[in-house]
Enzyme design. Structure first.
Site, PDB file in Angstrom:
ATOM      1  N   ARG A 102       0.878  -1.183   0.000  1.00  0.00           N
ATOM      2  CA  ARG A 102       0.000   0.000   0.000  1.00  0.00           C
ATOM      3  C   ARG A 102       0.903   1.217   0.000  1.00  0.00           C
ATOM      4  O   ARG A 102       1.708   1.406   0.911  1.00  0.00           O
ATOM      5  CB  ARG A 102      -0.913   0.001   1.230  1.00  0.00           C
ATOM      6  CG  ARG A 102      -1.608   1.333   1.430  1.00  0.00           C
ATOM      7  CD  ARG A 102      -2.733   1.290   2.403  1.00  0.00           C
ATOM      8  NE  ARG A 102      -3.910   0.656   1.818  1.00  0.00           N
ATOM      9  CZ  ARG A 102      -5.138   0.762   2.310  1.00  0.00           C
ATOM     10  NH1 ARG A 102      -5.355   1.457   3.408  1.00  0.00           N
ATOM     11  NH2 ARG A 102      -6.150   0.159   1.729  1.00  0.00           N
ATOM     12  N   ASP A 223     -17.074   7.453  -1.884  1.00  0.00           N
ATOM     13  CA  ASP A 223     -15.844   7.249  -1.121  1.00  0.00           C
ATOM     14  C   ASP A 223     -15.533   8.579  -0.438  1.00  0.00           C
ATOM     15  O   ASP A 223     -16.125   9.612  -0.780  1.00  0.00           O
ATOM     16  CB  ASP A 223     -14.724   6.804  -2.089  1.00  0.00           C
ATOM     17  CG  ASP A 223     -13.403   6.488  -1.389  1.00  0.00           C
ATOM     18  OD1 ASP A 223     -13.417   6.240  -0.164  1.00  0.00           O
ATOM     19  OD2 ASP A 223     -12.357   6.501  -2.066  1.00  0.00           O
ATOM     20  N   CYS A 263     -16.460   1.586   0.412  1.00  0.00           N
ATOM     21  CA  CYS A 263     -15.254   0.800   0.717  1.00  0.00           C
ATOM     22  C   CYS A 263     -14.807   0.966   2.162  1.00  0.00           C
ATOM     23  O   CYS A 263     -14.062   0.128   2.668  1.00  0.00           O
ATOM     24  CB  CYS A 263     -14.129   1.159  -0.250  1.00  0.00           C
ATOM     25  SG  CYS A 263     -13.494   2.838  -0.031  1.00  0.00           S
ATOM     26  N   ARG A 291     -13.479  -8.473   1.821  1.00  0.00           N
ATOM     27  CA  ARG A 291     -12.059  -8.213   1.559  1.00  0.00           C
ATOM     28  C   ARG A 291     -11.255  -9.471   1.901  1.00  0.00           C
ATOM     29  O   ARG A 291     -10.347  -9.857   1.188  1.00  0.00           O
ATOM     30  CB  ARG A 291     -11.571  -7.030   2.413  1.00  0.00           C
ATOM     31  CG  ARG A 291     -12.156  -5.678   2.022  1.00  0.00           C
ATOM     32  CD  ARG A 291     -11.667  -5.229   0.659  1.00  0.00           C
ATOM     33  NE  ARG A 291     -10.224  -5.173   0.603  1.00  0.00           N
ATOM     34  CZ  ARG A 291      -9.477  -4.157   1.056  1.00  0.00           C
ATOM     35  NH1 ARG A 291     -10.051  -3.085   1.534  1.00  0.00           N
ATOM     36  NH2 ARG A 291      -8.151  -4.194   0.964  1.00  0.00           N
TER      37      ARG A 291
HETATM   38  N1  NVA Z   1      -9.809   6.881  -1.574  1.00  0.00           N
HETATM   39  C1  NVA Z   1      -9.471   6.420  -0.244  1.00  0.00           C
HETATM   40  C2  NVA Z   1      -9.735   4.960  -0.105  1.00  0.00           C
HETATM   41  C3  NVA Z   1      -9.507   4.409   1.278  1.00  0.00           C
HETATM   42  C4  NVA Z   1      -9.696   2.928   1.347  1.00  0.00           C
HETATM   43  C5  NVA Z   1      -8.012   6.746   0.050  1.00  0.00           C
HETATM   44  O1  NVA Z   1      -7.165   6.561  -0.838  1.00  0.00           O
HETATM   45  O2  NVA Z   1      -7.721   7.189   1.159  1.00  0.00           O
HETATM   46  N1   CP Z   2     -11.245   0.011   2.262  1.00  0.00           N
HETATM   47  C1   CP Z   2      -9.978  -0.079   2.700  1.00  0.00           C
HETATM   48  O1   CP Z   2      -9.026  -0.349   1.952  1.00  0.00           O
HETATM   49  O2   CP Z   2      -9.832   0.088   4.046  1.00  0.00           O
HETATM   50  P1   CP Z   2      -8.480   0.300   4.854  1.00  0.00           P
HETATM   51  O3   CP Z   2      -7.913   1.635   4.415  1.00  0.00           O
HETATM   52  O4   CP Z   2      -8.900   0.296   6.290  1.00  0.00           O
HETATM   53  O5   CP Z   2      -7.527  -0.806   4.533  1.00  0.00           O
END
Ligand code: NVA
Ligand code: CP
Length: 306
Positions: A102, A223, A263, A291
């Site tokens: 991530r 979102d 999400c 998930r």
């Molecule tokens: N668009 C959001 C999604 C979080 C799961 C972000 O990137 O923070």
């Molecule tokens: N939806 C999602 O990816 O959640 P987290 O940021 O908590 O992993």
């Protein structure tokens, strides 16, 4: 060997197959069957951004498949102190069997994958969030919503929107996206999605009018207006996104049986009202749980491709 960096690299059949593998494993889990598909394997999880669901689902999923997961925050590993991505990739992939990352730039995971000897999974970048879409579509399949699907996405043109676009373009469903002016989806991603849509028959519409997007939609989704890394813009965004909250008035324009997806994390009173969120919390938390199941399907599927 395959990586899972964006849904662009996967065919419709492959996406559906990954979800089907996940559903099989989910069925087993519910009756206490653990087949140890990834016995003795390790998953390295590199996090340069926060997470609740992604960390819990990958770590739990790997354990349930008989393997082990390592949580590697960039505050703890040398990547965060400037060790090159390509060196980190060569070291980590010499010891681990799969890597989940991530991070911010999509180019970071692309570079990592280029130097990795094992499959790399995108656990969210600024550009895409493909594992979330596996869970979202799995949830729609389970709720019998996947036929004649018309999805309305109302909000920021971000990583979630881009992944919805690629999913729609690959699977051939209808997606209407409403964003405020200046917060549209990425032009390159839109171009790619429209190209793919010609093949699949998908309909992808972008607008600045949430009402236009939501009319007769069978699924409404949104979102956060402020994604990770954009915190400094939060107050400005709240002003600009006024009128984009998914509330009861907005939902009343959708199909009468329309479902709502998110999400998570969800910010009530901003992108969604408390009432809409709680009314649809059943499916939203199924989506969150999926998930776990979808990513187990993905890891087992990727392991089979070696
Ligand atoms: N668009 C959001 C999604 C979080 C799961 C972000 O990137 O923070
Ligand atoms: N939806 C999602 O990816 O959640 P987290 O940021 O908590 O992993």
């Amino acid at each position: 060997m395959r990586h899972f960096l964006t849904l662009k690299d996967f065919t419709k059949d492959e996406i559906l197959e990954i979800i089907a593998v996940g559903l099989e494993i989910k069925k087993d889990l519910k009756v206490g069957i653990y087949k140890g598909q990834l016995k003795n394997q390790t998953l390295a999880m590199i996090f340069e951004k926060s997470s609740t669901r992604t960390r819990v689902s990958f770590e739990t999923g790997m354990f349930q498949l008989g393997g082990h997961a390592l949580f590697l925050s960039n505050r703890d590993i040398h990547l965060g102190r400037g060790e090159p991505i390509k060196d980190t990739a060569r070291v980590v992939s010499s010891m681990c069997d799969m890597v989940m990352i991530r991070t911010f730039a999509q180019s970071m995971i692309e570079e990592f994958a280029q130097f990795s000897k094992v499959p790399v999974i995108n656990g969210l970048t600024d550009s895409f969030h493909p594992v979330q879409l596996l869970a979202d579509y799995m949830t729609l399949v389970e709720h019998n919503m996947s036929e004649n699907l018309k999805v309305a996405y109302v909000g920021d043109g971000n990583n979630m929107t881009h992944s919805w676009m690629i999913l729609a373009a690959k699977l051939g469903f209808e997606l209407r996206i409403a964003t405020p002016k200046g917060y549209e989806v990425d032009a390159e991603v839109l171009k790619k999605a429209l190209e793919l849509a010609k093949i699949s028959g998908a309909i992808i519409i972008t607008t600045h009018d949430p009402k236009e997007a939501i009319k007769d939609a069978t699924v409404v989704t949104t979102d956060t207006w402020t994604s990770m890394g954009q915190e400094a813009q939060k107050n400005e965004r709240i002003k600009i996104f006024k009128g984009f909250m998914v509330d009861d008035a907005m939902m009343s324009l959708a199909d009468k049986d329309a479902k709502f997806l998110h999400c998570l994390p969800a910010y009530r009173g901003l992108e969604v009202s408390e009432e809409v969120f709680e009314k649809h919390s059943g499916i939203v938390f199924d989506e969150a749980e999926n998930r776990l199941h979808a990513q187990k399907g993905l890891m087992v599927w990727l392991d089979r491709q070696r």
